[in-house]
Structure formats: C-alpha cells, structure tokens
Enzyme design. Structure first.
Site, PDB file in Angstrom:
ATOM      1  N   ASP B  91       0.852  -1.186   0.000  1.00 18.14           N
ATOM      2  CA  ASP B  91       0.000   0.000   0.000  1.00 18.14           C
ATOM      3  C   ASP B  91       0.890   1.238   0.000  1.00 18.14           C
ATOM      4  O   ASP B  91       2.124   1.133   0.067  1.00 18.14           O
ATOM      5  CB  ASP B  91      -0.956  -0.036   1.195  1.00 18.14           C
ATOM      6  CG  ASP B  91      -0.229   0.002   2.528  1.00 18.14           C
ATOM      7  OD1 ASP B  91       1.017   0.100   2.548  1.00 18.14           O
ATOM      8  OD2 ASP B  91      -0.908  -0.089   3.563  1.00 18.14           O
ATOM      9  N   ASP B 286      -8.299  -6.898   0.071  1.00 18.18           N
ATOM     10  CA  ASP B 286      -7.419  -7.264   1.184  1.00 18.18           C
ATOM     11  C   ASP B 286      -8.119  -6.852   2.459  1.00 18.18           C
ATOM     12  O   ASP B 286      -8.937  -5.927   2.444  1.00 18.18           O
ATOM     13  CB  ASP B 286      -6.086  -6.523   1.111  1.00 18.18           C
ATOM     14  CG  ASP B 286      -6.246  -5.083   1.584  1.00 18.18           C
ATOM     15  OD1 ASP B 286      -6.775  -4.253   0.822  1.00 18.18           O
ATOM     16  OD2 ASP B 286      -5.887  -4.786   2.752  1.00 18.18           O
ATOM     17  N   CYS B 324     -14.636 -27.995   6.113  1.00 22.98           N
ATOM     18  CA  CYS B 324     -13.353 -27.381   5.758  1.00 22.98           C
ATOM     19  C   CYS B 324     -12.268 -28.458   5.715  1.00 22.98           C
ATOM     20  O   CYS B 324     -12.221 -29.342   6.570  1.00 22.98           O
ATOM     21  CB  CYS B 324     -12.992 -26.302   6.777  1.00 22.98           C
ATOM     22  SG  CYS B 324     -11.389 -25.528   6.487  1.00 22.98           S
ATOM     23  N   CYS B 326      -8.943 -27.791   5.716  1.00 24.07           N
ATOM     24  CA  CYS B 326      -7.640 -27.246   6.097  1.00 24.07           C
ATOM     25  C   CYS B 326      -6.959 -28.150   7.119  1.00 24.07           C
ATOM     26  O   CYS B 326      -7.574 -29.031   7.721  1.00 24.07           O
ATOM     27  CB  CYS B 326      -7.768 -25.814   6.621  1.00 24.07           C
ATOM     28  SG  CYS B 326      -8.229 -25.660   8.349  1.00 24.07           S
ATOM     29  N   CYS B 329      -8.785 -28.075  10.605  1.00 24.26           N
ATOM     30  CA  CYS B 329     -10.057 -28.808  10.713  1.00 24.26           C
ATOM     31  C   CYS B 329      -9.864 -30.305  10.509  1.00 24.26           C
ATOM     32  O   CYS B 329     -10.632 -31.104  11.026  1.00 24.26           O
ATOM     33  CB  CYS B 329     -11.058 -28.248   9.710  1.00 24.26           C
ATOM     34  SG  CYS B 329     -11.601 -26.579  10.150  1.00 24.26           S
ATOM     35  N   HIS B 355      -6.656 -21.488   9.687  1.00 18.16           N
ATOM     36  CA  HIS B 355      -8.046 -21.808   9.331  1.00 18.16           C
ATOM     37  C   HIS B 355      -8.757 -20.629   8.672  1.00 18.16           C
ATOM     38  O   HIS B 355      -9.391 -20.777   7.621  1.00 18.16           O
ATOM     39  CB  HIS B 355      -8.861 -22.270  10.536  1.00 18.16           C
ATOM     40  CG  HIS B 355     -10.321 -22.324  10.187  1.00 18.16           C
ATOM     41  ND1 HIS B 355     -10.867 -23.353   9.458  1.00 18.16           N
ATOM     42  CD2 HIS B 355     -11.327 -21.412  10.352  1.00 18.16           C
ATOM     43  CE1 HIS B 355     -12.142 -23.093   9.212  1.00 18.16           C
ATOM     44  NE2 HIS B 355     -12.448 -21.923   9.745  1.00 18.16           N
TER      45      HIS B 355
END
Lengths: 375, 375
Positions: B91, B286, B324, B326, B329, B355
């Site tokens: 930024d 973002d 999920c 991931c 999980c 997660h």
C-alpha cells in the site's frame, strides 16, 4: 505390555536403543521436547512429526489446572486431545509444584499448594497424581516425588528421599490397581479391538532423589529399583546446583540403575550437556531450554549460541546455521529472523522454536549414530 | 512488462481472470492476506504457499519504520527479504498514516507525522512514498493518496480528492523516472539475465477517493483513469461508514473504471462482503479481518462465525468446520482449539490464522469457479 526397551549398540557407557511404547517406537538416547500445556509452544503437531519427534513431554501440574484431567480424559486422553499419535511422557507434577506453586506444604499424605494461575487450593497425593496421569493417558508416567530443594542439609536430603521412596511405593500400588483405566485402552476394549487382559497399559517410572549426597543417591537408586519399575529417572537436579555437581550426581547414580532398563535424566540441558549425559549412559532427557530460549531469541547453532536480537544480524543475508537443514535455515536469513524478533512477530517464536528443536534432535541423531559406529 | 491482466470469464458484472506479475500468476477475484511487517502473523511462508496464497499485501508505513526501506532494499527487496517468491502488493502508506500515526499534518507537499512506535517525526510525499515502495520492490505498488476521513463535508471531500489527484500525478511521474531502480530488476541486470530495457518493473496503481459523495467518486475515477495506470483501487472506504454506504460507493465507482484493467477494493471485508464485491466486478481485495480475528479467537466457518473462547466448545470433540479441509479442521477438535486459546498458547494464533485464511481463500476459489460456470 506397557513398554519394551531394547539396546541395539553400546559404546563405552553410552547405549543406543529403542523404547517401544503403545504409541510407537522411540529411538534412544532421545531428547523429549516439552509441550507443557499439550502444545510445544508455537509448533503445529504436523511440524513436530516432520522434525522426527517421537516422544513429547507434557506437564501434569499444568494440565491438571488447565484444561483439567477430566476434560482430557473425556476427550480420550492426551494423544487424542492434542492429536499426537506418537509417544508422550507426563511428569508427576512434583517438580512443578515445587517450582511454580505458592504456599506449598508437604506432609506424609501429600502436598497442598495454591495454583500459580488463580491462587486456588489443591492437594496432590501419590494416589491423586497417579489418577491424574492415568486420566491424561501418556505412554510413560512418573511416580510422585518430592523434589528436594538445593541447598539442603544431609538430614533434610535423607528425609526427603525417604518420603519419595514411600511415595514411590504408594504410586506403584495405585498404578497397578488402576492402570486398566487409561482412556485409550478403554476405548479399544469398548470397540472390541482388545480385551481387558491384553490391552496395553501405561508404564510407570520411578524417580531417584537424595539431594546432592552421592551415597544417598546410591541408596535411593537401589531402594527404588527394589520397589521395581520398568524405567528409572534421576530427579532433583537442575535446581540451582553447579553443573559439575549435577554431573557428579549423575555419575554416582547411573551405575546403580539396571543396565537393561531406560534411564531418564529429568530437566537437562544444553546441547553439550545432552551429549555428555548420553555418553554417561542416559537414555532419555527433556528440557524447556530449546523452546524457551527460542522464544527469547536465543538460538543454538553449530557455531555456538546466537542472540538473534543483536543488531549485527540486521544486514546478515546468511542462514542462521549454514550446516543446518531445517526449514528455517534453508529458507530464511538471519536479517529476516532478526527483523521478526525485533518486531515482536509471532512468526519469530514459531521459526526460532523449529530451528532450536531441529538442533537438539539432530544432536541426538548424531549421538545415536556415533554410538552405533562405536565412537 | 510490469503486469498483464486477462479476463477469462464473466458472469453478470463479475469477472474471473489472471493477473500476471513478475512474481507469478494471481487468479482473480483474489483475496490478499495481509503481511504487515513482511509476515502474515504466525504463519510460515511455506504454509502460505501450501494454502495457495498467490499474492500478499505488505504495509509500506510499517516497513518504512521497521526494519526500514534501505534494510529491505539492501537484502534485495521484500521478496528475497521475507523469502516469498510469489507476488506482493504494497500500500502507499497513506491509509496507515491516516489511521495509526500521531500529530499528522497534511499540506500540498505531503504529510508530516509521528511514528506510532517511538514518536519520531517523519514526512511522506508522493515522491518519498514511491521511493519507499520501489525500494521494497513489491510487484504492485500504490499511488500516494490522502484517505479522506468519515464523516467529511462535501467541500472537504472535494479538496481531499483534488489533493489525491495531484499526488497521483506526482506519484506516476516519480515512478516512471525511477522504476528501473527496483532491487530485483537491478540484480537480474547485474547478473546479465536481462537488460535495462527488457527488465520487468513494478506496476503502479491509482487510487480513487471522493469521500462518500457518489458524483465525486465518479469524477475521481474518471480523472484518475485520465492520468493512466495499469490498475485502479477504490480507497477511503471501511473508515467507519455504514456497510450499505460502502456498497453504494463501490457501485457508483466501478462503472467508471476500465473494464479491461484490474479493480482493487482496499480494506474489505467479511466473507459475505468479499463475495458481494466480487459479484460487483471487483478483482482484488485485502483485509486484516481473517488474520486479526483469528488472533482474537474469532473463526469463520461454513456455519457462521465462532468465538472459540466460548466454554461450550471445551468438550466439543468435533472439527471447527466439518466441511473445511484445512490442516486445522482435519486434525484438531474444537475442544483443543478452545484449550489453546484459553491457555494463551502461541499455537492458537497459528492454527486459528491458518483456518481463517483457508476459509477466505476457499471462498474466493468458489467465487472464481462460479463465475467460470456462469453462475
């Protein structure tokens, strides 16, 4: 069956072997990373597996206070609670009560203390410490001992040793009567995968005390062996005594422990020390040093100890340790690690811990290799 | 070449495409995780790669203060400094100066402010902000803007917009004159792997301001497009206005941005919002929400938001989010995650962040898939 211990090679007093537990084989001499609250601070279990960790140590005192033994038992024990399929050892809580709790009072029955978290009152006895460790369900659990303070006069060291011996007896008795209650055995039995008779159980190790009195150490070792355990720990060290004295006490104790059983030296040490004690015939060690030092930016390398906060590293493009193959040294520069630490980034703790653990585990790998080569 | 943008499919106002940067291809619409200080707090770069992160956002203001632009430039730029081979966006520092610094004073030349870290005085101009971002060497950098506060009256919004337009002009001018100085191009040229003429450069995006005035937003968009950038951001939102107003401003701005160039909505949002804005034709977003919320125990799941500190989860053996996939999980229970959070374990931050990022990235994957299917 609880554990088996096989010695595959010896070199001088050192031995390389395998400790076969209900949750996998542990190659010895082994350094056990400390996961106090069912977590090696900052490191996911998957990463620990990738690092080759075969056994973790968890602290009964801490887990008893938070989240509580019943909580862990209800989740199927520590292995399932923390999703760690490999071996775990829990300490007895004796050392933690000694070093962390407040208003500690010891009598024949046990220890009353106040929690370091909220000041609440608790009472540990050999029986309740065994019950807690059975509920947690580690592969190896420790007899409840009194960790003798240092310095202690001879009479105090003897009294404390005698108390620990009586508590060892009570620990074993309670354990033998209740060892079938370990949560993972129960769930296997319920699933019809084993029987009450055939189910694996935990292994209870005895702890040698005796202060810094070498003859008391010998007596404590002999009388603990008389009670009879599948493994023996040397406790009450690293309590503020000079390092040479620690070494003398270990040297005076080891010959009085059975040669064919695992020997566990509690709470040591530096990378140099774990090599030295392995050479003296110690099979198992644990210490918060690699993980705690990592969180304070102290990193162990093949070139010695580094304080990563040092401004000299701010422009250092090289790896932390040029001969280390860990995921930290293969990817990041000292400059980046220094930046993370100086900026209080969480990743600093994560990466520093991964590196220090790798250094310790690699050190032990090298030791085992040397023993097998007869060096 | 700096960047290329290809639209592969559209569905209503939504577009699915690819942003081709000097450090790899980014599939859009994309959610960019925030790595303020060259680190997504608690998550190793290797894990970010495994999660499929193709572009990270880093904050110029923070990196300028610590470790400093020259430090990063000397290490070869952000990619090499943090060992992140994929795309990065920085930024402009404008929003951070607006939201974090103290004693901020804006004049035609730039902004003087005091560091939130140590109170030291600094001055950002469009030119110095460009120089900083060139030194950091992200693939995409942002023109220096003034983030108009909310509420602001119409005259204030217009004055601020006009200032941002003049600064956009100065940003572009400085960038065009200095874009060959990006550290990674320099090292490629020195290594003989490219020439000054052919070396890739960064891409500078313009930022639309105009407060909450819809006609000013249109004017800002048109005049920013007139200056000419390879991509455009909508700034000055998520500054305290109602969410419906944010949406109105985005809806009023998007039609005035070129259809064939990437559109970046800065600083949003919740999982629902990023889907909504993608549907409105936004290509890049973002937000600190998934990572910051994770550190406070707020977890996004397919069943809604969960506060993992809730005592109800202490005995919950199930995964955080049953659908999920991931690593969190698939391995850990809510009870364990609750324990880690309640015990202030570092691993809580690590796992919660992994997660939440997965949830956001999966949400965007599903959005891209839907667009390609024409849904």
């Amino acid at each position: 069956m609880s554990i088996e211990f096989c010695i595959d090679a010896t070199s001088g007093d050192a031995r390389a072997g395998r400790l076969i537990t209900p949750h996998g084989v542990v190659q010895t001499p082994v350094f056990m990373p400390v996961g106090t609250l069912a977590s090696v601070k900052g490191v996911p279990q998957q990463t620990l597996e990738e690092l080759g960790v075969e056994i973790l140590l968890s602290n009964t005192y801490h887990l008893y206070l938070r989240p509580g033994v019943e909580q862990v038992r209800a989740m199927g024990g520590l292995h399932r609670f923390m999703s760690w399929p490999r071996a775990i050892l829990t300490d007895s809580g004796g050392y933690q009560v000694f070093s962390l709790s407040e208003l500690r009072k010891v009598n024949e029955e046990g220890v009353s203390f106040r929690s370091h978290l909220d000041g609440s009152s608790h009472f540990f006895t050999p029986e309740s410490a065994m019950a807690a460790q059975i509920g947690l369900g580690a592969d190896i659990m420790m007899a409840f001992d009194e960790c003798t303070e240092h310095p202690a006069d001879r009479q105090r060291a003897r009294d404390s040793m005698e108390l620990t011996l009586r508590w060892a007896d009570r620990s074993k008795k309670y354990f033998e009567e209740h060892k079938r209650e370990v949560p993972w055995a129960q769930s296997l039995i319920e699933a019809g995968q084993t029987t009450v008779e055939e189910a694996a159980t935990q292994a209870l190790f005895g702890i040698v005390q005796g202060g810094m009195e070498l003859d008391l150490r010998r007596e404590s070792a002999e009388r603990t062996v008389e009670i009879g355990f599948p493994g023996y720990a040397i406790g009450g060290l690293s309590v503020g005594e000079p390092r040479t004295l620690t070494q003398d006490v270990v040297a005076a104790t080891v010959p009085h422990l059975p040669a064919d059983q695992p020997r566990y030296l509690m709470g040591v040490g530096t990378p140099e020390e774990i090599v030295r004690y392995a050479r003296m015939g110690i099979d198992m060690m644990d210490c918060v040093l690699p993980t705690r030092a990592a969180r304070h930016g102290l990193l162990f390398t093949s070139e010695g100890k580094i304080s990563i906060k040092n401004a000299a590293y701010a422009a250092d493009d090289g790896p932390l340790d040029p001969v280390c193959h860990c995921q930290v040294c293969s990817r990041y520069s000292r400059a980046y690690l220094r930046h993370l630490y100086a900026s209080h980034e969480v990743l600093a703790m994560v990466l520093n811990t991964i590196h220090n653990l790798t250094h310790y585990l690699d050190t032990m790998r090298a030791v085992r290799h040397s023993i097998k080569l007869g060096e």
